[in-house]
Design a protein around this motif. Structure first.
Motif, PDB file in Angstrom:
ATOM      1  N   GLY A 115      48.698  47.364 -23.507  1.00 42.10           N
ATOM      2  CA  GLY A 115      48.989  48.622 -23.117  1.00 42.10           C
ATOM      3  C   GLY A 115      50.407  49.042 -22.832  1.00 42.10           C
ATOM      4  N   PRO A 116      50.448  50.487 -22.436  1.00 39.88           N
ATOM      5  CA  PRO A 116      51.941  50.783 -22.107  1.00 39.88           C
ATOM      6  C   PRO A 116      52.317  50.306 -20.770  1.00 39.88           C
ATOM      7  CG  PRO A 116      50.710  52.639 -22.771  1.00 39.88           C
ATOM      8  CD  PRO A 116      49.807  51.577 -22.769  1.00 39.88           C
ATOM      9  N   SER A 172      45.623  55.871 -20.050  1.00 36.20           N
ATOM     10  CA  SER A 172      46.651  55.960 -19.152  1.00 36.20           C
ATOM     11  C   SER A 172      46.938  57.277 -19.045  1.00 36.20           C
ATOM     12  CB  SER A 172      47.660  54.996 -19.562  1.00 36.20           C
ATOM     13  OG  SER A 172      48.754  55.260 -18.753  1.00 36.20           O
ATOM     14  N   SER A 193      45.520  50.525 -26.316  1.00 34.78           N
ATOM     15  CA  SER A 193      45.817  50.166 -24.885  1.00 34.78           C
ATOM     16  C   SER A 193      44.367  49.615 -24.161  1.00 34.78           C
ATOM     17  CB  SER A 193      46.030  51.373 -24.051  1.00 34.78           C
ATOM     18  OG  SER A 193      46.275  51.024 -22.641  1.00 34.78           O
ATOM     19  N   TYR A 242      57.837  51.991 -24.448  1.00 38.03           N
ATOM     20  CA  TYR A 242      57.088  53.071 -24.092  1.00 38.03           C
ATOM     21  C   TYR A 242      57.851  54.122 -22.898  1.00 38.03           C
ATOM     22  CZ  TYR A 242      53.823  49.666 -25.616  1.00 38.03           C
ATOM     23  OH  TYR A 242      52.985  48.579 -26.332  1.00 38.03           O
ATOM     24  N   THR A 296      52.418  44.931 -20.917  1.00 38.13           N
ATOM     25  CA  THR A 296      53.217  44.292 -22.058  1.00 38.13           C
ATOM     26  C   THR A 296      53.316  42.693 -22.138  1.00 38.13           C
ATOM     27  OG1 THR A 296      55.537  44.444 -20.959  1.00 38.13           O
ATOM     28  CG2 THR A 296      54.710  46.293 -22.127  1.00 38.13           C
TER      29      THR A 296
END
Length: 225
Positions: free
Chosen positions: A149-150, A188, A184, A162, A153
């Motif tokens: 996900g952003p 988020s 993700s 991102y 990492t």
């Protein structure tokens, strides 16, 4: 003792350009581990399939769109895209040589053999951050599945993807009206704001319920026409 409780067995371990990558078997599942961080396994694949389908649906019927998939992983996204004849070119960027080899003639070949034989498919061995900044090619959709996900990492090098500058590079490889889809491990809202601030439109998130914990998520955004 059932397979679910068997100890994981390492099938291959490589020192790649970005650290250690491991392919292991746990019961009936195959798992990818990078620098000690669990990436994914072959248990489900629903969210990876959603990543591809949601990107296509957001294109509103564009004829034979070309898709760039960031990250080969266990191959669910590639395999699902190749099963859909509506896609045009399917380009996959994967930076780990070992992962590519495991798909070409290793334990993961059973998932992607058909997709790799598809003439629409092209595998590019490169770092995605570098690729989106340097390629002259463009696509209708960009599906990112290279991290958890952003905010989680695999390596620090991926953080920039991102950021506003990284998202600008993603937009650069998208044709007008093209779709960015980002997988993700959790939704988020902050990343949704970052997408909007980077100039993307129609930003939204689709969730995939999981057995335990927060749902997986696919963040979707459209490059303005």
């Amino acid at each position: 003792m059932t397979a679910a409780y068997d100890s994981p067995v390492v099938l291959d371990r490589r020192e790649g350009p970005y650290g250690e990558v491991v392919l292991r078997r746990h019961g009936t599942l195959l798992q990818l581990i990078a620098n000690g961080c669990f990436l994914m396994d072959t248990s489900d694949g629903r969210s990876e399939r959603l990543l591809v389908d949601a990107a296509y649906d957001a294109l509103d019927g564009r004829s034979t769109p070309d898709v760039l998939i960031g990250g080969l992983g266990v191959g669910f996204s590639l395999a699902h895209a190749a099963q859909d004849r509506r896609w045009g070119r399917i380009t996959v960027v994967e930076r780990e040589p070992a992962v590519v080899e495991w798909h070409r003639d290793g334990a993961l070949s059973g998932i992607t053999a058909g997709a790799l034989a598809d003439p629409r498919t092209k595998i590019v061995q490169a770092d995605l951050v570098t690729y989106v900044n340097e390629t002259s090619d463009t696509f209708d959709a960009l599906c990112l599945d290279i991290d958890n996900g952003p905010g989680w990492t695999v390596t620090e090098d991926n953080d920039g993807l991102y950021s506003p500058a990284g998202l600008a590079a993603c937009a650069r490889v998208l044709r007008p009206g093209g779709v960015l889809a980002v997988w993700s491990a959790e939704p988020s809202p902050e990343f949704e704001g970052t997408l909007r601030n980077a100039g993307f439109r129609q930003v939204r998130t689709e969730e995939v319920p999981v057995a335990r914990g927060v749902p997986d998520a696919v963040h979707l955004a459209v490059r303005p026409g």
